[in-house]
Scaffold this motif. Structure first.
Motif, PDB file in Angstrom:
ATOM      1  N   GLY A  47     -50.252  11.128 -28.874  1.00  0.00           N
ATOM      2  CA  GLY A  47     -49.112  12.018 -28.737  1.00  0.00           C
ATOM      3  C   GLY A  47     -47.788  11.287 -28.691  1.00  0.00           C
ATOM      4  O   GLY A  47     -47.660  10.124 -29.098  1.00  0.00           O
ATOM      5  N   ILE A  48     -46.809  11.968 -28.150  1.00  0.00           N
ATOM      6  CA  ILE A  48     -45.451  11.447 -28.128  1.00  0.00           C
ATOM      7  C   ILE A  48     -45.338  10.143 -27.345  1.00  0.00           C
ATOM      8  O   ILE A  48     -44.587   9.252 -27.737  1.00  0.00           O
ATOM      9  N   GLU A  49     -46.115   9.991 -26.259  1.00  0.00           N
ATOM     10  CA  GLU A  49     -46.030   8.754 -25.474  1.00  0.00           C
ATOM     11  C   GLU A  49     -46.495   7.554 -26.291  1.00  0.00           C
ATOM     12  O   GLU A  49     -45.845   6.511 -26.312  1.00  0.00           O
ATOM     13  N   ALA A  50     -47.626   7.688 -26.964  1.00  0.00           N
ATOM     14  CA  ALA A  50     -48.148   6.590 -27.796  1.00  0.00           C
ATOM     15  C   ALA A  50     -47.175   6.270 -28.925  1.00  0.00           C
ATOM     16  O   ALA A  50     -46.943   5.098 -29.252  1.00  0.00           O
ATOM     17  N   GLN A  51     -46.603   7.312 -29.532  1.00  0.00           N
ATOM     18  CA  GLN A  51     -45.660   7.082 -30.620  1.00  0.00           C
ATOM     19  C   GLN A  51     -44.383   6.416 -30.113  1.00  0.00           C
ATOM     20  O   GLN A  51     -43.852   5.509 -30.755  1.00  0.00           O
ATOM     21  N   ALA A  52     -43.890   6.837 -28.960  1.00  0.00           N
ATOM     22  CA  ALA A  52     -42.677   6.222 -28.418  1.00  0.00           C
ATOM     23  C   ALA A  52     -42.928   4.751 -28.077  1.00  0.00           C
ATOM     24  O   ALA A  52     -42.096   3.894 -28.382  1.00  0.00           O
ATOM     25  N   ARG A  53     -44.079   4.445 -27.474  1.00  0.00           N
ATOM     26  CA  ARG A  53     -44.388   3.043 -27.136  1.00  0.00           C
ATOM     27  C   ARG A  53     -44.416   2.177 -28.390  1.00  0.00           C
ATOM     28  O   ARG A  53     -43.875   1.074 -28.413  1.00  0.00           O
ATOM     29  N   ARG A  54     -45.058   2.656 -29.438  1.00  0.00           N
ATOM     30  CA  ARG A  54     -45.136   1.853 -30.668  1.00  0.00           C
ATOM     31  C   ARG A  54     -43.742   1.656 -31.260  1.00  0.00           C
ATOM     32  O   ARG A  54     -43.400   0.565 -31.726  1.00  0.00           O
ATOM     33  N   LEU A  70     -34.461  -6.677 -25.617  1.00  0.00           N
ATOM     34  CA  LEU A  70     -34.056  -5.312 -25.311  1.00  0.00           C
ATOM     35  C   LEU A  70     -32.906  -5.287 -24.308  1.00  0.00           C
ATOM     36  O   LEU A  70     -32.086  -4.364 -24.322  1.00  0.00           O
ATOM     37  N   ALA A  71     -32.790  -6.310 -23.476  1.00  0.00           N
ATOM     38  CA  ALA A  71     -31.695  -6.381 -22.502  1.00  0.00           C
ATOM     39  C   ALA A  71     -30.334  -6.533 -23.185  1.00  0.00           C
ATOM     40  O   ALA A  71     -29.302  -6.245 -22.567  1.00  0.00           O
ATOM     41  N   ASP A  72     -30.303  -6.960 -24.439  1.00  0.00           N
ATOM     42  CA  ASP A  72     -29.056  -7.124 -25.181  1.00  0.00           C
ATOM     43  C   ASP A  72     -28.634  -5.862 -25.926  1.00  0.00           C
ATOM     44  O   ASP A  72     -27.561  -5.830 -26.541  1.00  0.00           O
ATOM     45  N   ILE A  73     -29.463  -4.841 -25.900  1.00  0.00           N
ATOM     46  CA  ILE A  73     -29.159  -3.614 -26.637  1.00  0.00           C
ATOM     47  C   ILE A  73     -28.110  -2.814 -25.877  1.00  0.00           C
ATOM     48  O   ILE A  73     -28.263  -2.516 -24.690  1.00  0.00           O
ATOM     49  N   ALA A  74     -27.033  -2.474 -26.584  1.00  0.00           N
ATOM     50  CA  ALA A  74     -25.916  -1.747 -25.983  1.00  0.00           C
ATOM     51  C   ALA A  74     -26.032  -0.235 -26.158  1.00  0.00           C
ATOM     52  O   ALA A  74     -25.506   0.527 -25.354  1.00  0.00           O
ATOM     53  N   ARG A  75     -26.716   0.194 -27.218  1.00  0.00           N
ATOM     54  CA  ARG A  75     -26.838   1.620 -27.510  1.00  0.00           C
ATOM     55  C   ARG A  75     -28.158   1.904 -28.205  1.00  0.00           C
ATOM     56  O   ARG A  75     -28.586   1.121 -29.061  1.00  0.00           O
ATOM     57  N   VAL A  76     -28.789   3.004 -27.837  1.00  0.00           N
ATOM     58  CA  VAL A  76     -29.976   3.484 -28.552  1.00  0.00           C
ATOM     59  C   VAL A  76     -29.750   4.930 -28.955  1.00  0.00           C
ATOM     60  O   VAL A  76     -29.047   5.681 -28.290  1.00  0.00           O
ATOM     61  N   GLY A  77     -30.366   5.291 -30.065  1.00  0.00           N
ATOM     62  CA  GLY A  77     -30.398   6.677 -30.511  1.00  0.00           C
ATOM     63  C   GLY A  77     -31.849   7.112 -30.562  1.00  0.00           C
ATOM     64  O   GLY A  77     -32.687   6.407 -31.135  1.00  0.00           O
ATOM     65  N   LEU A  78     -32.157   8.222 -29.912  1.00  0.00           N
ATOM     66  CA  LEU A  78     -33.518   8.759 -29.896  1.00  0.00           C
ATOM     67  C   LEU A  78     -33.544  10.031 -30.728  1.00  0.00           C
ATOM     68  O   LEU A  78     -32.654  10.874 -30.609  1.00  0.00           O
ATOM     69  N   ALA A  91     -39.584   8.737 -19.841  1.00  0.00           N
ATOM     70  CA  ALA A  91     -40.465   7.932 -18.985  1.00  0.00           C
ATOM     71  C   ALA A  91     -40.914   6.666 -19.714  1.00  0.00           C
ATOM     72  O   ALA A  91     -40.961   5.582 -19.118  1.00  0.00           O
ATOM     73  N   VAL A  92     -41.231   6.770 -20.991  1.00  0.00           N
ATOM     74  CA  VAL A  92     -41.624   5.590 -21.769  1.00  0.00           C
ATOM     75  C   VAL A  92     -40.443   4.638 -21.905  1.00  0.00           C
ATOM     76  O   VAL A  92     -40.588   3.426 -21.725  1.00  0.00           O
ATOM     77  N   GLU A  98     -34.177  -1.881 -18.415  1.00  0.00           N
ATOM     78  CA  GLU A  98     -33.804  -1.965 -17.012  1.00  0.00           C
ATOM     79  C   GLU A  98     -32.299  -1.765 -16.889  1.00  0.00           C
ATOM     80  O   GLU A  98     -31.556  -1.956 -17.846  1.00  0.00           O
ATOM     81  N   SER A  99     -31.855  -1.436 -15.687  1.00  0.00           N
ATOM     82  CA  SER A  99     -30.442  -1.282 -15.409  1.00  0.00           C
ATOM     83  C   SER A  99     -29.737  -2.632 -15.561  1.00  0.00           C
ATOM     84  O   SER A  99     -30.313  -3.650 -15.179  1.00  0.00           O
ATOM     85  N   PRO A 100     -28.566  -2.685 -16.155  1.00  0.00           N
ATOM     86  CA  PRO A 100     -27.796  -1.563 -16.670  1.00  0.00           C
ATOM     87  C   PRO A 100     -28.372  -1.085 -18.011  1.00  0.00           C
ATOM     88  O   PRO A 100     -28.620  -1.886 -18.918  1.00  0.00           O
ATOM     89  N   TYR A 101     -28.606   0.213 -18.093  1.00  0.00           N
ATOM     90  CA  TYR A 101     -29.234   0.792 -19.279  1.00  0.00           C
ATOM     91  C   TYR A 101     -28.251   0.872 -20.437  1.00  0.00           C
ATOM     92  O   TYR A 101     -27.034   0.955 -20.222  1.00  0.00           O
ATOM     93  N   PRO A 102     -28.769   0.867 -21.660  1.00  0.00           N
ATOM     94  CA  PRO A 102     -27.873   1.048 -22.805  1.00  0.00           C
ATOM     95  C   PRO A 102     -27.341   2.483 -22.847  1.00  0.00           C
ATOM     96  O   PRO A 102     -27.937   3.395 -22.264  1.00  0.00           O
TER      97      PRO A 102
END
Length: 127
Positions: A47-54, A70-78, A91-92, A98-102
């Motif tokens: 489901g969505i959790e497995a797909q998000a993890r991959r 991933l700590a260097d990422i400033a912005r994500v688009g979902l 949740a995934v 980790e904080s500070p989050y993008p």
């Protein structure tokens, strides 16, 4: 400013005329990552959790290939085909960042490549 393509075998190969990511100066722009297994090129089962993890695993692999994390990422688009699944994706995502989050945007779309449920793109700043 010259652009440098980023490529790794630890994430799925591009399925069109684009790079997995492109670096311009200290900024890395990621193409969307969908839940494809890089070894097989197939959509992961589950489901969505497995797909998000991959998809996040693929994003992490490209970030590392670009010399960051991933700590260097400033912005994500979902991008989700069903926004009612947002809590599960959130949740995934909390497992990967980790904080500070993008900064983040979350958008419901009518469809995604290969019929997947989730896609993520990002912008990373190095140095």
């Amino acid at each position: 400013m010259p652009r440098t393509p980023i490529q790794t075998d630890r994430a799925p190969a591009a399925i069109g005329p684009y790079s997995q990511a492109t670096r311009a100066g200290s900024t890395v722009f990621f193409s969307g990552q969908i839940p494809l297994d890089p070894a097989t090129g197939e959509v992961v089962e589950g489901g969505i959790e497995a797909q998000a993890r991959r998809a996040f695993d693929n994003l992490k692999a490209v970030a590392e290939a670009a010399g960051g994390s991933l700590a260097d990422i400033a912005r994500v688009g979902l991008y989700l085909t069903d926004l009612s699944q947002f809590a599960a994706v959130n949740a995934v995502m909390a497992e990967y960042f980790e904080s500070p989050y993008p900064a983040r945007s979350t958008i419901e779309v009518s469809a995604l490549p290969k019929g997947v449920l989730f896609e993520v793109d990002a912008v990373m700043v190095l140095g």
